[in-house]
Design an enzyme around this catalytic site. Structure first.
Site, PDB file in Angstrom:
ATOM      1  N   PRO A  68       0.831  -1.207   0.000  1.00  0.00           N
ATOM      2  CA  PRO A  68       0.000   0.000   0.000  1.00  0.00           C
ATOM      3  C   PRO A  68       0.863   1.254   0.000  1.00  0.00           C
ATOM      4  O   PRO A  68       1.899   1.293   0.662  1.00  0.00           O
ATOM      5  CB  PRO A  68      -0.774  -0.096   1.326  1.00  0.00           C
ATOM      6  N   GLY A  71       2.498   3.712  -4.776  1.00  0.00           N
ATOM      7  CA  GLY A  71       2.282   4.515  -5.978  1.00  0.00           C
ATOM      8  C   GLY A  71       1.630   3.787  -7.142  1.00  0.00           C
ATOM      9  O   GLY A  71       1.769   4.210  -8.291  1.00  0.00           O
ATOM     10  N   LYS A  72       0.902   2.730  -6.854  1.00  0.00           N
ATOM     11  CA  LYS A  72       0.276   1.961  -7.939  1.00  0.00           C
ATOM     12  C   LYS A  72      -0.759   2.798  -8.686  1.00  0.00           C
ATOM     13  O   LYS A  72      -0.744   2.875  -9.914  1.00  0.00           O
ATOM     14  CB  LYS A  72      -0.371   0.684  -7.376  1.00  0.00           C
ATOM     15  N   GLU A 289      19.701 -11.096   3.938  1.00  0.00           N
ATOM     16  CA  GLU A 289      19.705 -10.988   2.482  1.00  0.00           C
ATOM     17  C   GLU A 289      21.111 -11.178   1.916  1.00  0.00           C
ATOM     18  O   GLU A 289      21.283 -11.760   0.849  1.00  0.00           O
ATOM     19  CB  GLU A 289      19.129  -9.642   2.026  1.00  0.00           C
TER      20      GLU A 289
HETATM   21  P1  ADP Z   1      -1.071   2.804  -3.896  1.00  0.00           P
HETATM   22  O1  ADP Z   1      -2.110   2.896  -4.976  1.00  0.00           O
HETATM   23  O2  ADP Z   1       0.078   1.929  -4.257  1.00  0.00           O
HETATM   24  O3  ADP Z   1      -1.625   2.470  -2.561  1.00  0.00           O
HETATM   25  P2  ADP Z   1      -0.955   5.611  -4.337  1.00  0.00           P
HETATM   26  O4  ADP Z   1      -0.627   5.678  -5.783  1.00  0.00           O
HETATM   27  O5  ADP Z   1      -2.366   5.788  -3.962  1.00  0.00           O
HETATM   28  O6  ADP Z   1      -0.433   4.244  -3.732  1.00  0.00           O
HETATM   29  O7  ADP Z   1      -0.034   6.664  -3.578  1.00  0.00           O
HETATM   30  C1  ADP Z   1      -0.592   7.593  -2.687  1.00  0.00           C
HETATM   31  C2  ADP Z   1       0.163   8.888  -2.764  1.00  0.00           C
HETATM   32  O8  ADP Z   1       1.494   8.712  -2.264  1.00  0.00           O
HETATM   33  C3  ADP Z   1       0.349   9.408  -4.164  1.00  0.00           C
HETATM   34  O9  ADP Z   1      -0.740  10.162  -4.586  1.00  0.00           O
HETATM   35  C4  ADP Z   1       1.612  10.234  -4.045  1.00  0.00           C
HETATM   36  O10 ADP Z   1       1.330  11.496  -3.512  1.00  0.00           O
HETATM   37  C5  ADP Z   1       2.415   9.472  -3.015  1.00  0.00           C
HETATM   38  N1  ADP Z   1       3.371   8.551  -3.644  1.00  0.00           N
HETATM   39  C6  ADP Z   1       3.360   7.204  -3.588  1.00  0.00           C
HETATM   40  N2  ADP Z   1       4.409   6.691  -4.260  1.00  0.00           N
HETATM   41  C7  ADP Z   1       5.091   7.735  -4.760  1.00  0.00           C
HETATM   42  C8  ADP Z   1       6.271   7.861  -5.561  1.00  0.00           C
HETATM   43  N3  ADP Z   1       6.964   6.781  -5.961  1.00  0.00           N
HETATM   44  N4  ADP Z   1       6.690   9.106  -5.912  1.00  0.00           N
HETATM   45  C9  ADP Z   1       6.000  10.184  -5.512  1.00  0.00           C
HETATM   46  N5  ADP Z   1       4.902  10.133  -4.763  1.00  0.00           N
HETATM   47  C10 ADP Z   1       4.433   8.931  -4.370  1.00  0.00           C
HETATM   48 ZN    ZN Z   2      15.086 -15.003   3.085  1.00  0.00          ZN
HETATM   49 MG    MG Z   3      -4.119   2.698  -4.767  1.00  0.00          MG
END
Ligand code: ADP
Ligand code: ZN
Ligand code: MG
Length: 537
Positions: A68, A71-72, A289
């Site tokens: 979670p 950034g998916k 690791e």
């Molecule tokens: P997921 O869907 O994996 O739970 P989100 O895409 O909803 O995660 O990420 C939530 C927020 O966190 C994004 O809107 C952004 O502001 C921040 N975030 C997450 N990953 C990144 C990243 N790699 N670079 C910049 N911001 C990020």
């Molecule tokens: Zn291991």
């Molecule tokens: Mg999400």
């Protein structure tokens, strides 16, 4: 974002001209491999005709996997942003809700509508809500959900390449996904998002600091040093909390102290989703690791190390999901023994270096035991029992926590267990011997991991080189180890050499050695299936 009218649908669509909503790769730090992987999708959506004309096979579905807050959702939006195509977004639970009582026809309508706007992306967030293994829903199955899932699959199966639609989905629970989703022609492109390492965290903080005035004293490097285990979303909250603190105290700039105080706030806050690695945890994980990696480099039949990280441990559900390696048609006895030894490398390092064991290696032990069991019961590879197959190869899904059907007597079962025990103990002995012999290298790897948290193959091999170990390039090749590389005066010949190789049938897909965070060459590849030949670079 605008909602599109679609029954009582909650699906939303972002059009490319909606600049306020536009996200591109520049807004995302880290996840380098994921971005590279998705470039191809972007290129296709930008100029589909170019790909179609040349007859290239275009993936239909992309599954984003990661903890979670990694950034998916953001990344899926960025693919649409980069390509300049409409982005249809709905979550798995909304999907279920939306289709209750009306079933599959709605799914059909949705896809029909999106096709009109193609090229386009349909994004099903948190697809595990619909895509869980069928027939195992809470309360014993959920017809509506299954129908919905079936209809999504039917739609995807029916896609023609010229429909120019890419279905993207995201999950942080790849372990519960229905395997039907991952079959070829469906979500067959997998993209794994790791938690950010120290450099990535700094970059993410920079992105979220863009619109915030920072005080002179702010040092984002220090903040990233203190936040191992934080996700991108956590870092976003941290920045935000810092700004709130400053504003509350009527200051116009965010200070370093605001940020440091916010670390704790985010950690205990209700939003908190991942956990902070303590120094001790980092150390244990680094040795764990490092143990896997070093053995993988020293043992001729193990898959070479591709990347090591101490960050995604415990969150890397994506790493446990592996396809069978296509490269190896047969698995030999020596490969099995080396794989088992590599799997035990984390455990061995922990036993050697720390008084108490963590629960970290439990998956490793399961994997190694599974392999040892197969050697004995399926492939006739044990000295004590010989060439008898007690179990058919394939079809036994250990990884799903399934059961092994025993069609042999209690007595045979005990003999098998005994042989498994011998193989396992032998593997552990080899692991410990090699790690003891090369303790200095292990220390160096662990120290570097604690410092940088993630190492790519090149950086890792440099450390080996410094210690007189030249990584091998081919399976079966002995690595070059200079005499000076040995840490301790050693009756080195005591290191057990497994006997000559026997060939056997391919191992069942679920039995590939998987390490949580050491990504070896072939496992890295298998996490992202090969591209069709036409598109190979
Ligand atoms: P997921 O869907 O994996 O739970 P989100 O895409 O909803 O995660 O990420 C939530 C927020 O966190 C994004 O809107 C952004 O502001 C921040 N975030 C997450 N990953 C990144 C990243 N790699 N670079 C910049 N911001 C990020
Ligand atoms: Zn291991
Ligand atoms: Mg999400």
């Amino acid at each position: 974002m605008q909602a599109f009218t679609f029954g009582q649908s909650k699906a939303r669509v972002i059009y490319p001209d909606d600049t306020a909503q536009k996200v591109t790769f520049k807004d995302i730090a880290g996840v380098k491999e994921a971005k590279e992987e998705l470039q191809e999708i972007v290129q296709f959506l930008k100029e589909p005709q170019k790909f179609l004309d040349i007859g290239a096979q275009i993936p239909k579905g992309v599954m984003l996997m990661g903890a979670p807050g990694t950034g998916k959702t953001l990344l899926a939006r960025a693919v649409a942003g980069e390509a300049g195509v409409p982005f249809f977004h709905l979550s798995g639970s909304e999907f279920v809700e939306m289709f209750v009582g009306v079933g599959a026809s709605r799914v059909r309508d949705l896809f029909r509508m999106v096709k009109k706007e193609s090229p386009a992306i349909i994004f099903v967030d948190e697809i595990d809500a619909v895509g869980r293994v069928r027939g195992t829903g809470v309360g014993g199955g959920n017809d509506e959900r299954e129908q919905t899932l079936n209809q999504i699959l039917v739609e995807m199966d029916g896609f023609e390449p010229n429909e120019k639609i890419i279905v993207m989905a995201a999950t942080n629970r790849p372990d519960v996904l229905d395997p039907a989703l991952l079959r070829p022609g469906r979500f067959d492109r997998r993209v794994i998002l790791d938690l950010p390492d120290i450099n990535d965290r700094e970059e993410i903080l920079k992105i979220h600091a863009r619109k915030k005035p920072l005080g002179e004293d702010v040092n984002l490097r220090t903040v990233s040093e203190r936040t191992p285990g934080f996700s991108g979303a956590d870092l976003y909250s941290l920045m935000n909390e810092g700004a709130i603190l400053a504003a509350r105290e009527n200051r116009t700039k965010v200070s370093q102290y605001d940020l440091i105080r916010s670390i704790e706030k985010v950690m205990i806050g209700p939003e908190r989703r991942s956990h902070l690695l303590s120094d001790e945890e980092k150390r244990v994980t680094a040795y764990h690791e490092g143990g896997h990696a070093l053995l993988a480099s020293l043992l001729p039949y193990a898959d070479p190390v591709h990347k090591i990280t101490i960050i995604s441990r415990g969150h890397a559900a994506g790493y446990t999901l592996k396809l069978p390696t296509e490269e190896r048609q047969f698995h030999t006895r020596r490969e099995f023994l080396d794989d088992i030894t590599v799997s035990l490398g984390g455990y061995a390092a922990e036993v050697m270096l720390f008084d108490n064991l963590t629960t970290g290696p439990s998956n490793d032990l399961q994997v190694a035991t599974g392999l040892a069991h197969d050697m004995v019961a399926k492939y006739g590879m044990s000295a004590g029992i010989g060439p008898i197959a007690f179990e058919a190869s394939g079809g036994v899904l250990l990884a799903r926590g399934g059961f092994i059907e025993r069609d042999y007597s209690q007595d045979v079962a005990m003999r098998i267990d005994k042989e498994v025990e011998i193989i396992m103990n032998d593997g552990l002995r080899r692991a410990k011997e090699l790690l003891t012999k090369h303790k200095l290298v292990l220390d160096a790897i662990a120290a570097e991991l604690i410092r940088v948290e993630t190492m790519e193959r090149d950086e890792y091999e440099k450390i080996l080189m410094l210690h007189g170990i030249k990584a091998r390039r081919k399976i079966g090749e002995e690595p070059y180890v200079a005499l000076t590389a040995v840490a301790e005066e050693q009756k080195s010949e005591a290191v057990a050499k497994p006997e000559a190789a026997l060939s056997c049938a391919p191992a069942a897909p679920s039995l590939k050695v998987t390490h949580e965070t050491v990504v070896t060459e072939s496992s890295g590849k298998s996490a992202t299936p090969k591209r069709p030949r036409e598109q190979k670079k």
